[in-house]
Design an enzyme around this catalytic site. Structure first.
Site, PDB file in Angstrom:
ATOM      1  N   ASP A 128       0.813  -1.217   0.000  1.00 26.80           N
ATOM      2  CA  ASP A 128       0.000   0.000   0.000  1.00 26.80           C
ATOM      3  C   ASP A 128       0.848   1.270   0.000  1.00 26.80           C
ATOM      4  O   ASP A 128       2.029   1.256   0.383  1.00 26.80           O
ATOM      5  CB  ASP A 128      -0.896   0.033   1.245  1.00 26.80           C
ATOM      6  CG  ASP A 128      -2.067  -0.923   1.164  1.00 26.80           C
ATOM      7  OD1 ASP A 128      -2.109  -1.731   0.216  1.00 26.80           O
ATOM      8  OD2 ASP A 128      -2.926  -0.859   2.056  1.00 26.80           O
ATOM      9  N   HIS A 150      -6.119   3.101  -3.931  1.00 26.06           N
ATOM     10  CA  HIS A 150      -6.013   3.263  -2.477  1.00 26.06           C
ATOM     11  C   HIS A 150      -6.338   4.700  -2.064  1.00 26.06           C
ATOM     12  O   HIS A 150      -5.818   5.181  -1.065  1.00 26.06           O
ATOM     13  CB  HIS A 150      -4.612   2.868  -2.019  1.00 26.06           C
ATOM     14  CG  HIS A 150      -4.485   2.625  -0.541  1.00 26.06           C
ATOM     15  ND1 HIS A 150      -5.446   1.965   0.204  1.00 26.06           N
ATOM     16  CD2 HIS A 150      -3.499   2.957   0.347  1.00 26.06           C
ATOM     17  CE1 HIS A 150      -5.052   1.884   1.462  1.00 26.06           C
ATOM     18  NE2 HIS A 150      -3.883   2.495   1.584  1.00 26.06           N
ATOM     19  N   HIS A 165      -5.052   9.303   0.985  1.00 27.02           N
ATOM     20  CA  HIS A 165      -5.087   8.409   2.145  1.00 27.02           C
ATOM     21  C   HIS A 165      -5.839   9.055   3.316  1.00 27.02           C
ATOM     22  O   HIS A 165      -5.338   9.147   4.440  1.00 27.02           O
ATOM     23  CB  HIS A 165      -3.676   8.030   2.583  1.00 27.02           C
ATOM     24  CG  HIS A 165      -3.580   6.714   3.297  1.00 27.02           C
ATOM     25  ND1 HIS A 165      -3.915   6.569   4.634  1.00 27.02           N
ATOM     26  CD2 HIS A 165      -3.190   5.489   2.881  1.00 27.02           C
ATOM     27  CE1 HIS A 165      -3.719   5.319   4.996  1.00 27.02           C
ATOM     28  NE2 HIS A 165      -3.288   4.636   3.958  1.00 27.02           N
ATOM     29  N   HIS A 191       3.459  -2.376   3.219  1.00 26.28           N
ATOM     30  CA  HIS A 191       3.532  -1.014   2.696  1.00 26.28           C
ATOM     31  C   HIS A 191       4.880  -0.787   2.020  1.00 26.28           C
ATOM     32  O   HIS A 191       5.913  -1.252   2.510  1.00 26.28           O
ATOM     33  CB  HIS A 191       3.365   0.009   3.826  1.00 26.28           C
ATOM     34  CG  HIS A 191       2.050  -0.112   4.527  1.00 26.28           C
ATOM     35  ND1 HIS A 191       1.817  -1.073   5.494  1.00 26.28           N
ATOM     36  CD2 HIS A 191       0.893   0.588   4.390  1.00 26.28           C
ATOM     37  CE1 HIS A 191       0.566  -0.949   5.929  1.00 26.28           C
ATOM     38  NE2 HIS A 191      -0.014   0.043   5.279  1.00 26.28           N
TER      39      HIS A 191
END
Length: 343
Positions: A160, A211, A215, A305
């Site tokens: 991510d 995504h 964020h 990540h």
């Protein structure tokens, strides 16, 4: 004391710094998403001269990690302290800085342990709990996905918050060394700043997912703001690769009933996980590898990540994770290649 408010826009970040009297002490600066390292260095230089508080809002989840890791004091201003946001972007950098100056005690100090949602964990878990019945319905309808078939010897590694100018390339090199495929859930902010890295992900045969753009903590967005985050990120990926992602991973997995209601009308498949490497906490490469290998099962989707922070520990842990999975006879595939749990 000085206060640096950082706002995000479709083009990058705007920074304004004021002193205790509210006077501007540095020229407002504009920083592209590919220049976060330079921004942090500039803020650290300011903090070496005078005590400095850096202030973000809850729709900016990309900077607190690298900034706290760099030793900066980072605070979050929550929506109830701020005026309404524009349709796309955060409140102004000046407003964030002035909020910190006028009422610093109302801000949440972000820690590396608590991450972006420091101080809001109880609210987060309650929202997720309320959303569970709706999420279960979406899963039954094939609109949400947590893991694949438990009887099929395959695992999906996912990454991510990228792309990242350093760590994405390192992750891709490691995956290539082992002939492994993975899924990368990218943020639009970084896609527009680092299109070559996105092309490299796609060219290597990996899967790209959405995504969000910045964020954000999704419950703090209106339904229209949420759709805008997904639309703009999908369009950014499509401009680079020719194809928009069909999967969306919600930041923090923050799926309240209100967020799910907005997503039910959106043409995407929610993609969650059943193994969290917790690499964002930077517990060390050995611990990251152990966390994954102890929790993984056939069909697992592993959350890791490779962007929005110092991901060197993830990179160091990755070969051990891959070798441990291969030793168990598990094939490393993209989320889209996992066999359905109902198969």
């Amino acid at each position: 004391m000085r206060y640096a408010g950082i706002a995000w826009t479709d083009a990058g970040y705007r920074v304004e710094v004021v002193d205790g009297a509210g006077e501007q002490v540095a020229e407002p600066g504009e920083w592209g998403a590919a220049r976060v390292g330079e921004l942090i260095a500039w803020l650290r230089a300011l903090s070496a001269e005078h005590a400095l508080s850096v202030v973000l809002d809850s729709t900016n989840g990309l900077l607190d990690g690298p900034m706290t890791a760099a030793g900066l004091e980072v605070y979050r201003a929550d929506p109830w302290l701020l005026p309404p946001r524009p349709g796309f972007g955060s409140v102004s950098a000046r407003r964030l800085a002035q909020q910190a100056r006028s009422a610093p005690g109302l801000l949440a100090r972000v820690t590396s342990e608590g991450g972006s949602l420091t101080g809001r964990a109880e609210e987060y878990f309650e929202g997720v709990r309320r959303g569970e019945p709706i999420l279960a319905g979406l899963t039954a309808a094939g609109r949400s996905f947590e893991h694949g078939h438990r009887g099929t010897p395959e695992v999906a590694l996912t990454f991510d918050d990228g792309p990242d100018p350093l760590h994405t390339r390192q992750v891709l090199d490691i995956l290539d060394r082992y002939g492994a495929r993975a899924t990368f859930f990218c943020v639009g902010h970084h896609v527009t700043a680092l299109p070559d890295e996105v092309r490299r992900i796609a060219a290597a045969g990996h899967e790209l997912g959405n995504h969000s753009w910045s964020h954000p903590y999704l419950p703090d967005l209106t339904p229209q703001q949420l759709r805008e985050q997904l639309d703009r990120t999908g369009e950014a990926v499509a401009r680079v690769t020719g194809q928009a992602p069909t999967r969306f991973r919600p930041p923090y997995g923050a799926l309240t009933p209100e967020v799910l209601a907005a997503l039910e009308e959106y043409p995407t498949t929610l993609t969650m996980w059943d193994v969290d490497a917790r690499d964002w906490a930077r517990p060390g490469p050995d611990q990251i590898a152990a966390t994954v290998l102890e929790a993984v099962h056939p069909g697992s989707v592993v959350l890791m990540h490779e962007g929005a922070g110092d991901r060197a520990q993830t990179v160091q842990a990755l070969p051990r994770i891959i070798e441990g999975l291969l030793e168990r006879g598990l094939e490393l595939v993209t989320v889209g290649e996992l066999q359905s749990p109902e198969a």
